[in-house]
Design a protein around this motif. Structure first.
Motif, PDB file in Angstrom:
ATOM      1  N   VAL A  35       0.843  -1.191   0.000  1.00  0.00           N
ATOM      2  CA  VAL A  35       0.000   0.000   0.000  1.00  0.00           C
ATOM      3  C   VAL A  35       0.877   1.239   0.000  1.00  0.00           C
ATOM      4  O   VAL A  35       0.715   2.132  -0.815  1.00  0.00           O
ATOM      5  CB  VAL A  35      -0.944   0.021   1.227  1.00  0.00           C
ATOM      6  N   CYS A  36       1.832   1.291   0.937  1.00  0.00           N
ATOM      7  CA  CYS A  36       2.736   2.434   1.047  1.00  0.00           C
ATOM      8  C   CYS A  36       3.813   2.110   2.072  1.00  0.00           C
ATOM      9  O   CYS A  36       3.801   1.060   2.697  1.00  0.00           O
ATOM     10  CB  CYS A  36       1.983   3.705   1.442  1.00  0.00           C
ATOM     11  N   SER A  37       4.721   3.044   2.245  1.00  0.00           N
ATOM     12  CA  SER A  37       5.735   2.975   3.299  1.00  0.00           C
ATOM     13  C   SER A  37       5.649   4.256   4.103  1.00  0.00           C
ATOM     14  O   SER A  37       5.329   5.311   3.558  1.00  0.00           O
ATOM     15  CB  SER A  37       7.132   2.834   2.699  1.00  0.00           C
ATOM     16  N   MET A  38       5.904   4.163   5.388  1.00  0.00           N
ATOM     17  CA  MET A  38       5.899   5.360   6.245  1.00  0.00           C
ATOM     18  C   MET A  38       6.763   5.094   7.468  1.00  0.00           C
ATOM     19  O   MET A  38       7.166   3.956   7.711  1.00  0.00           O
ATOM     20  CB  MET A  38       4.476   5.748   6.651  1.00  0.00           C
ATOM     21  N   THR A  39       7.018   6.147   8.223  1.00  0.00           N
ATOM     22  CA  THR A  39       7.821   5.974   9.428  1.00  0.00           C
ATOM     23  C   THR A  39       7.003   5.234  10.488  1.00  0.00           C
ATOM     24  O   THR A  39       5.770   5.263  10.481  1.00  0.00           O
ATOM     25  CB  THR A  39       8.295   7.318  10.003  1.00  0.00           C
ATOM     26  N   ALA A  40       7.709   4.601  11.388  1.00  0.00           N
ATOM     27  CA  ALA A  40       7.057   3.865  12.468  1.00  0.00           C
ATOM     28  C   ALA A  40       6.186   4.796  13.312  1.00  0.00           C
ATOM     29  O   ALA A  40       5.087   4.423  13.726  1.00  0.00           O
ATOM     30  CB  ALA A  40       8.107   3.168  13.332  1.00  0.00           C
ATOM     31  N   THR A  41       6.649   6.021  13.556  1.00  0.00           N
ATOM     32  CA  THR A  41       5.873   6.987  14.337  1.00  0.00           C
ATOM     33  C   THR A  41       4.560   7.331  13.654  1.00  0.00           C
ATOM     34  O   THR A  41       3.511   7.383  14.298  1.00  0.00           O
ATOM     35  CB  THR A  41       6.680   8.275  14.581  1.00  0.00           C
ATOM     36  N   ALA A  75       2.209   4.424  14.063  1.00  0.00           N
ATOM     37  CA  ALA A  75       1.693   4.367  15.438  1.00  0.00           C
ATOM     38  C   ALA A  75       0.623   5.434  15.656  1.00  0.00           C
ATOM     39  O   ALA A  75      -0.375   5.190  16.345  1.00  0.00           O
ATOM     40  CB  ALA A  75       2.836   4.533  16.439  1.00  0.00           C
ATOM     41  N   ASP A  76       0.801   6.616  15.055  1.00  0.00           N
ATOM     42  CA  ASP A  76      -0.217   7.671  15.158  1.00  0.00           C
ATOM     43  C   ASP A  76      -1.524   7.236  14.504  1.00  0.00           C
ATOM     44  O   ASP A  76      -2.608   7.495  15.025  1.00  0.00           O
ATOM     45  CB  ASP A  76       0.273   8.971  14.523  1.00  0.00           C
ATOM     46  N   LEU A  77      -1.438   6.570  13.344  1.00  0.00           N
ATOM     47  CA  LEU A  77      -2.639   6.051  12.699  1.00  0.00           C
ATOM     48  C   LEU A  77      -3.350   5.047  13.610  1.00  0.00           C
ATOM     49  O   LEU A  77      -4.576   5.048  13.715  1.00  0.00           O
ATOM     50  CB  LEU A  77      -2.298   5.381  11.365  1.00  0.00           C
ATOM     51  N   GLN A  78      -2.571   4.197  14.271  1.00  0.00           N
ATOM     52  CA  GLN A  78      -3.144   3.213  15.196  1.00  0.00           C
ATOM     53  C   GLN A  78      -3.859   3.920  16.340  1.00  0.00           C
ATOM     54  O   GLN A  78      -4.976   3.556  16.708  1.00  0.00           O
ATOM     55  CB  GLN A  78      -2.055   2.295  15.744  1.00  0.00           C
ATOM     56  N   VAL A  85       9.072  -4.445   8.645  1.00  0.00           N
ATOM     57  CA  VAL A  85      10.155  -3.478   8.614  1.00  0.00           C
ATOM     58  C   VAL A  85      10.539  -3.358   7.143  1.00  0.00           C
ATOM     59  O   VAL A  85      10.432  -4.327   6.392  1.00  0.00           O
ATOM     60  CB  VAL A  85      11.346  -3.960   9.465  1.00  0.00           C
ATOM     61  N   LYS A  86      10.946  -2.192   6.691  1.00  0.00           N
ATOM     62  CA  LYS A  86      11.231  -1.944   5.274  1.00  0.00           C
ATOM     63  C   LYS A  86      11.969  -3.126   4.654  1.00  0.00           C
ATOM     64  O   LYS A  86      13.006  -3.557   5.155  1.00  0.00           O
ATOM     65  CB  LYS A  86      12.050  -0.663   5.133  1.00  0.00           C
ATOM     66  N   ASN A  87      11.393  -3.676   3.599  1.00  0.00           N
ATOM     67  CA  ASN A  87      11.939  -4.817   2.843  1.00  0.00           C
ATOM     68  C   ASN A  87      12.039  -6.104   3.667  1.00  0.00           C
ATOM     69  O   ASN A  87      12.765  -7.017   3.296  1.00  0.00           O
ATOM     70  CB  ASN A  87      13.291  -4.482   2.234  1.00  0.00           C
ATOM     71  N   ASP A 140      11.924   6.752  13.557  1.00  0.00           N
ATOM     72  CA  ASP A 140      12.062   7.087  12.132  1.00  0.00           C
ATOM     73  C   ASP A 140      12.337   5.864  11.247  1.00  0.00           C
ATOM     74  O   ASP A 140      12.603   5.999  10.059  1.00  0.00           O
ATOM     75  CB  ASP A 140      13.119   8.159  11.917  1.00  0.00           C
ATOM     76  N   SER A 141      12.223   4.657  11.803  1.00  0.00           N
ATOM     77  CA  SER A 141      12.353   3.437  11.001  1.00  0.00           C
ATOM     78  C   SER A 141      11.251   3.404   9.954  1.00  0.00           C
ATOM     79  O   SER A 141      10.105   3.767  10.224  1.00  0.00           O
ATOM     80  CB  SER A 141      12.216   2.188  11.876  1.00  0.00           C
TER      81      SER A 141
END
Length: 85
Positions: A10-16, A19-22, A35-37, A75-76
C-alpha cells in the motif's frame, strides 16, 4: 495463524506515523506491516516511552506478550501491505 493468499504494498511510512494512525483508529483490519523490505508480517503497532532506549515504537503480532514486541526507532521505515487470508 492464517495463510496469506495475496498481499500488495500500500505504502511505506515511518514507524511513528504508523503508530499515530493506530492511536486514531485509522488502520484497516486487512493491513499488515513489515520493517522496510522485511518478510515477517506484523498486525499490531504502538508506542511507549522507554527509560533507557530511543526505540519507542513497536510492531508485533496481535496479543503477543511484551517480550515479543519488536522495538524500533521512531524514524524506522515500515512497509504496509493489504492482505487477504
Amino acid at each position: 495463524m492464517k495463510e496469506i493468499l495475496w498481499k500488495y504494498l500500500v505504502c511505506s511510512m515511518t514507524a511513528t506515523d504508523l503508530a499515530d494512525l493506530q492511536d486514531n483508529g485509522s488502520i484497516p483490519d486487512d493491513w499488515k506491516f513489515t520493517v522496510k523490505n522485511g518478510s515477517t508480517l506484523y498486525d499490531e503497532v504502538g508506542s511507549a516511552w522507554r527509560e533507557r532506549s530511543d526505540n519507542t515504537v513497536y510492531i508485533c503480532h496481535k496479543d503477543a506478550p511484551y517480550s515479543k514486541h519488536r522495538w524500533l526507532s521512531p524514524d524506522s521505515m515500515i512497509d504496509i501491505y493489504k492482505v487477504q487470508a
